[in-house]
Design an enzyme around this catalytic site. Structure first.
Site, PDB file in Angstrom:
ATOM      1  N   LYS A   1       0.851  -1.188   0.000  1.00  0.00           N
ATOM      2  CA  LYS A   1       0.000   0.000   0.000  1.00  0.00           C
ATOM      3  C   LYS A   1       0.885   1.236   0.000  1.00  0.00           C
ATOM      4  O   LYS A   1       1.970   1.213   0.568  1.00  0.00           O
ATOM      5  CB  LYS A   1      -0.839   0.033   1.281  1.00  0.00           C
ATOM      6  CG  LYS A   1      -1.938  -0.988   1.375  1.00  0.00           C
ATOM      7  CD  LYS A   1      -2.637  -0.883   2.726  1.00  0.00           C
ATOM      8  CE  LYS A   1      -3.651  -1.984   2.937  1.00  0.00           C
ATOM      9  NZ  LYS A   1      -4.828  -1.881   2.075  1.00  0.00           N
TER      10      LYS A   1
ATOM     11  N   ARG B   1      -9.493 -12.068   2.596  1.00  0.00           N
ATOM     12  CA  ARG B   1     -10.281 -13.199   2.085  1.00  0.00           C
ATOM     13  C   ARG B   1      -9.478 -14.496   2.122  1.00  0.00           C
ATOM     14  O   ARG B   1     -10.046 -15.574   2.207  1.00  0.00           O
ATOM     15  CB  ARG B   1     -10.793 -12.863   0.668  1.00  0.00           C
ATOM     16  CG  ARG B   1      -9.712 -12.661  -0.355  1.00  0.00           C
ATOM     17  CD  ARG B   1     -10.212 -11.940  -1.600  1.00  0.00           C
ATOM     18  NE  ARG B   1     -10.367 -10.502  -1.366  1.00  0.00           N
ATOM     19  CZ  ARG B   1     -10.818  -9.638  -2.271  1.00  0.00           C
ATOM     20  NH1 ARG B   1     -11.176 -10.060  -3.457  1.00  0.00           N
ATOM     21  NH2 ARG B   1     -10.928  -8.350  -1.983  1.00  0.00           N
TER      22      ARG B   1
END
Ligand code: BES
Ligand code: ZN
Ligand code: ZN
Length: 463
Positions: free
Chosen positions: A244, A319
């Site tokens: 990020k 996930r």
């Protein structure tokens, strides 16, 4: 802050009246105050005077209990640095409880890392309730708020303290104190179970992952099959090799275990208040970092249930770890599986910080109950569609699934990815918006909010 009940209003210093008619207070106020309050009664929902002894507040009762929580926040803000005690009286139980709830939630502070924490600490020590309220109601509320505080603490703790083993240790300690079972699977066990998703995300880390199993099973449980609560425990999300950018995306990523905090706190609240429901919590936890051995875009991972996943973005790590936990949940043959996760930026962009987003394949009645619990608690949740068309986007050329959908509706493709691993009625709650606030919002404060705890407690109690 302590919550207590009193039968008498003698010698009370700061007093808050919750009332639907000003005339009810004629005998309880001085002539001068009564005249003053009466004049403004029609136009003001909250008013106050400050005397030599302390404050008198008058708050209009309402069906909209969240208004009362917010009035409690405003009053708390006036008193917090000046008085030790305050009393609230009224004949409307729902309003009294909402007031106490808003007041206690407003009193939360995270001061652990300040050298002069004592100076910063609120002076307020005690809220006393008078009128239409029982000790049982007060104890239940106090327990619930304690667990919200715990959830907020966990979210506010940086990864320098709250790594995966520490998160597990916190849950173990709560289990001991509140009397329910907690088992922590260590890395070796996670390896032998072949939890490929959790292990893949952990590959770039120096710290081992944990998989915590919580079970609260009261003898009088109303449900035959357990309800399973799964929480995303990414104790820090750098994005991994799909790193990020630092500012405003990585800064807040200590909060990426918000789902884990929500689910463990919810179970703690249920246990403390002896709610007759059998729940199991599953908390997969790790940090997500780049590193020499980190999992990489292009990797194909074999998950706990044998599904293969092509990793196309290592920042879609939530996930990966949730999938293993959701697949693990199948062995319990649950009535319902719910997960809470700070899963997608898409959820934040869609609805901001005011609500969580729910989706799933459980029957409508569950979603309705969940929505209602959100309205009652103002810990809100809004349902998104969950059509199978979105599954197309997570098909891979070389594996069963890929961990990345298209550019749009990322919260839904993430949900569809998770659904692949569950064989039971399922609700996914994306709490990425409300879990952590950069600007204060009334009694939710700033930083970790504990979003989802009051919601799920209410939902499971009503079930
Ligand atoms: N933890 C983030 C989601 C997030 C973003 C939570 C902002 C709270 C605030 C998650 O792991 C993530 O990075 N999601 C990516 C997924 C994408 C790569 C498919 C996202 O939403 O950008
Ligand atoms: Zn991520
Ligand atoms: Zn994440």
């Amino acid at each position: 802050m302590k919550l207590t009940i009193t039968k008498s209003l003698n010698k009370v210093k700061n007093l808050i009246f919750l009332t639907d008619k000003i005339t009810n207070l004629k005998d309880q106020l001085s002539q001068q105050n009564y005249t003053y309050f009466k004049k403004l009664w029609k136009d003001e929902d909250m008013q106050f005077v400050k005397g030599a002894e302390g404050y008198i507040f008058i708050v209009k009762t309402t069906k909209d209990v969240d208004k009362i929580r917010k009035e409690a926040f405003s009053i708390h803000d006036i008193l917090k640095k000046h008085y030790k005690e305050v009393t609230v009286t009224g004949d409307n139980t729902a309003n009294l409880l909402a007031f106490a709830e808003g007041f206690l939630l407003s009193d939360y502070q995270f001061l652990k890392y300040f050298k002069d924490a004592d100076k910063k600490r609120n002076i307020l020590k005690k809220l006393t309730l008078h009128g239409a309220i029982t000790q049982k109601e007060v104890t239940e509320l106090q327990n619930l708020i304690d667990t919200v505080y715990w959830a907020r603490d966990m979210v506010n703790e940086p990864v320098s303290f709250m790594d995966a083993p520490q998160l597990a240790a916190e849950i173990v300690a709560k289990g001991k104190a509140s009397n329910y079972k907690v088992e922590v699977l260590e890395k070796g066990k996670i390896e032998s179970l072949k939890m490929g998703g959790l292990l893949a995300v952990n590959k770039g880390s120096e710290v081992p992952p944990t998989f915590t199993i919580i079970e609260y099973k009261p003898k009088n449980a109303k449900n035959k099959k357990p309800i399973i609560l799964v929480g995303k425990g990414v104790v820090y999300d750098t994005g991994g090799l799909s790193l990020k950018p630092t500012a405003h995306s990585m800064d807040l990523m200590k909060s990426d275990m918000g789902g884990a905090a929500t689910m463990s706190a919810t179970i703690d609240a249920l246990a403390k208040n002896k709610v007759p429901v059998h729940v199991i919590g599953l908390i997969p936890a790790t940090d997500n970092r780049p590193g020499k051995t980190a999992y990489a875009p292009g990797d194909v991972i074999t998950m706990f249930d044998g599904t293969t996943v092509e990793v196309l973005n290592t920042d879609a790590e939530g996930r990966m770890i949730l999938a293993d936990a959701l697949a693990y949940a199948n062995k319990y043959e649950p009535e319902l599986v719910i997960d809470a996760a700070t899963l997608t930026g898409a959820a934040v962009r869609a609805l901001g910080t005011k609500t969580s987003i729910s989706m799933g394949n459980a029957k409508d009645a569950y979603f309705r109950k969940l929505y209602e619990a959100g309205q009652k608690t103002h810990d809100r949740v809004f349902r998104f569609p969950f059509w199978d068309e979105w599954k197309e986007e997570i098909k891979s050329d070389i594996a069963d699934l890929k961990n990345l959908g298209g550019a749009n509706a990322g919260m839904i493709t993430a949900g569809k990815f998770l659904e692949h691993f569950v064989n039971y009625p399922y609700i996914h709650i994306d709490i990425a918006g409300p879990a952590f606030l950069e600007a204060p919002d009334s009694y939710n404060g700033k930083g970790g909010t504990g979003a989802g705890v009051r919601l799920l407690y209410q939902f499971l109690k009503d079930l």
